[in-house]
Motif scaffolding. Structure first.
Motif, short mmCIF file in Angstrom:
data_model
loop_
_atom_site.label_atom_id
_atom_site.label_comp_id
_atom_site.label_asym_id
_atom_site.label_seq_id
_atom_site.Cartn_x
_atom_site.Cartn_y
_atom_site.Cartn_z
N GLY A 1 0.79 -1.22 0.00
CA GLY A 1 0.00 0.00 0.00
C GLY A 1 0.82 1.27 0.00
O GLY A 1 0.31 2.35 0.33
N GLN A 2 2.10 1.17 -0.40
CA GLN A 2 2.95 2.36 -0.41
C GLN A 2 4.12 2.16 -1.35
O GLN A 2 4.41 1.04 -1.79
CB GLN A 2 3.49 2.66 0.99
CG GLN A 2 4.39 1.57 1.56
CD GLN A 2 4.86 1.87 2.98
OE1 GLN A 2 4.14 2.46 3.76
NE2 GLN A 2 6.08 1.47 3.30
N ALA A 3 4.78 3.28 -1.67
CA ALA A 3 6.01 3.27 -2.46
C ALA A 3 7.04 4.11 -1.73
O ALA A 3 6.70 4.97 -0.91
CB ALA A 3 5.76 3.82 -3.86
N ALA A 4 8.31 3.87 -2.02
CA ALA A 4 9.40 4.62 -1.38
C ALA A 4 10.33 5.19 -2.45
O ALA A 4 10.51 4.60 -3.52
CB ALA A 4 10.20 3.71 -0.44
N THR A 5 10.90 6.34 -2.16
CA THR A 5 11.85 6.96 -3.08
C THR A 5 12.95 7.65 -2.28
O THR A 5 12.85 7.81 -1.05
CB THR A 5 11.15 7.94 -4.03
OG1 THR A 5 12.05 8.34 -5.05
CG2 THR A 5 10.63 9.16 -3.29
N ARG A 6 14.03 8.04 -2.96
CA ARG A 6 15.15 8.72 -2.31
C ARG A 6 15.91 9.55 -3.35
O ARG A 6 15.88 9.23 -4.54
CB ARG A 6 16.11 7.72 -1.64
CG ARG A 6 16.79 6.79 -2.60
CD ARG A 6 17.53 5.65 -1.91
NE ARG A 6 18.76 6.07 -1.27
CZ ARG A 6 19.96 6.07 -1.85
NH1 ARG A 6 20.08 5.67 -3.12
NH2 ARG A 6 21.02 6.45 -1.21
N THR A 7 16.56 10.61 -2.87
CA THR A 7 17.30 11.51 -3.79
C THR A 7 18.67 11.85 -3.23
O THR A 7 19.12 12.98 -3.31
CB THR A 7 16.51 12.81 -4.03
OG1 THR A 7 16.18 13.38 -2.75
CG2 THR A 7 15.26 12.55 -4.81
N ALA A 8 19.34 10.85 -2.64
CA ALA A 8 20.60 11.13 -1.93
C ALA A 8 21.79 11.33 -2.86
O ALA A 8 22.80 11.89 -2.45
CB ALA A 8 20.91 9.99 -0.95
N GLU A 9 21.69 10.87 -4.11
CA GLU A 9 22.86 10.87 -4.99
C GLU A 9 22.52 11.59 -6.29
O GLU A 9 21.96 11.00 -7.21
CB GLU A 9 23.29 9.43 -5.27
CG GLU A 9 23.65 8.67 -4.00
CD GLU A 9 23.76 7.16 -4.23
OE1 GLU A 9 23.76 6.74 -5.40
OE2 GLU A 9 23.85 6.43 -3.24
N PRO A 10 22.85 12.90 -6.39
CA PRO A 10 22.49 13.65 -7.60
C PRO A 10 23.30 13.29 -8.84
O PRO A 10 23.01 13.80 -9.93
CB PRO A 10 22.70 15.11 -7.19
CG PRO A 10 23.63 15.06 -6.05
CD PRO A 10 23.39 13.77 -5.34
N LYS A 11 24.31 12.46 -8.72
CA LYS A 11 25.05 11.92 -9.86
C LYS A 11 25.47 13.02 -10.83
O LYS A 11 26.13 13.97 -10.43
CB LYS A 11 24.23 10.82 -10.53
CG LYS A 11 23.88 9.65 -9.59
CD LYS A 11 23.12 8.56 -10.28
CE LYS A 11 22.68 7.48 -9.28
NZ LYS A 11 23.80 6.79 -8.64
N GLN A 12 25.10 12.91 -12.10
CA GLN A 12 25.59 13.85 -13.10
C GLN A 12 25.11 15.28 -12.87
O GLN A 12 25.69 16.23 -13.41
CB GLN A 12 25.17 13.39 -14.50
CG GLN A 12 25.78 12.05 -14.90
CD GLN A 12 25.35 11.62 -16.29
OE1 GLN A 12 25.28 12.43 -17.21
NE2 GLN A 12 25.06 10.34 -16.45
N LEU A 13 24.07 15.46 -12.07
CA LEU A 13 23.56 16.80 -11.81
C LEU A 13 24.47 17.61 -10.89
O LEU A 13 24.30 18.83 -10.75
CB LEU A 13 22.16 16.73 -11.20
CG LEU A 13 21.00 16.51 -12.17
CD1 LEU A 13 21.01 15.11 -12.75
CD2 LEU A 13 19.67 16.77 -11.48
#
Length: 295
Positions: free
Chosen positions: A86-98
């Motif tokens: 009943g849920q999804a998870a996300t993360r933005t810890a590694e901006p890589k090429q940005l």
């Protein structure tokens, strides 16, 4: 209907694992999969621990298809993808090429998003339509064991929006039984999968697996009710775009009777592309079926 539960988590498309399920061509099955983060982010306070589990995109499989032999292809029709938690998870810890433009001080950015009534609650004020797709799907190659990070002629980490309910994914067969794997379900994903993390979820996928004898595909294909599309992956992306269009032209030639140079002309004006994770250079070149009768 056979069901394949989550069991050992595999991080390679390998011919060396014993099949966990055997099916006949045309059989419909339900396959349970863990999320791409290996279940490590269940709350907003959780963090991805790459020491405990350095790999991403765990797979369920392999699934053996009776009669599948090298040179054949599997036609995998996706009927339904539903979240099991009943849920999804996300993360933005590694901006890589940005990092070149945004810097490197990106916060961890892990958060869990409830899914209900056809919507993903990304925040208290922003909802995203539930649009599930399979990130990783492929067969076992006959040489080497590609991990679940790249994509290739076997399929793999395609991260293309069109691996979705209602569509059929065509995958080359390289070894006896085909050995199909899948995982990395997304509740939704933008073109390019900017942070290399979609809205990752554990789930169950209902699919039908058919067998096409000696179709000898060079790369995966996808067919929707409205379009056909050829998928190619690899940097630089401009080469993948060219190769994907070439594969689409050859498909139009072999299956729909088009002269390749007339198809080349037509696609210049009506062709479209869909982009998977930008870091891998994955592209689907596609054309609407309504044009195919105009040869």
């Amino acid at each position: 209907m056979q069901r394949l539960a989550i069991g050992p988590l595999y991080y390679e498309f390998s011919r060396h694992y014993s099949p966990r399920l055997r099916i006949r061509p045309g059989e419909t099955i339900v396959v349970a999969t863990e999320d791409a983060l290996s279940g490590q982010i269940r709350t907003n306070d959780d963090r991805r621990d790459k020491v405990a589990m350095p790999y991403s995109n765990p797979l369920t499989g392999p699934i053996a298809v009776e009669g599948a032999e090298p040179g054949d292809s599997l036609a995998v029709t996706i009927h339904e993808i539903r979240p099991t938690g009943g849920q999804a998870a996300t993360r933005t810890a590694e901006p890589k090429q940005l990092c070149e433009w945004l810097g490197t001080d990106c916060p961890h950015g892990a958060h869990v998003c409830p899914i209900r009534d056809g919507l993903i609650y990304w925040s208290d004020t922003v909802t995203i339509p539930y649009a599930p797709m399979i990130g990783c799907i492929g067969t076992a190659p006959d040489w080497g064991c590609p991990t679940t990070l790249p994509a290739g002629p076997h399929g793999g980490n395609l991260d293309i929006l069109e691996t979705a309910p209602g569509n059929t994914v065509y995958l080359p067969v390289f070894v006896t039984d085909g050995l199909l794997y899948l995982g990395d379900l997304h509740a939704a994903m933008g073109h390019g999968e900017l942070s290399a993390t979609g809205l990752e979820m554990a789930g169950e996928t209902t699919l039908t697996v058919d067998l096409l004898k000696q179709s000898r595909l060079a790369w995966p294909r996808i067919e929707s009710p409205e379009e056909i599309m050829a998928v190619v992956s690899g940097p630089p992306m401009e080469r993948s775009i060219a190769q994907a269009y070439a594969q689409l032209i050859l498909w139009m030639e072999s299956s729909y009777g088009w002269d390749r140079w007339r198809a080349y002309d037509l696609l210049t004006h009506v062709g479209r592309i869909s982009v998977g994770y930008y870091g891998l250079g994955t592209v689907a070149a596609k054309v609407e079926k309504r044009y195919l009768a105009g040869k």
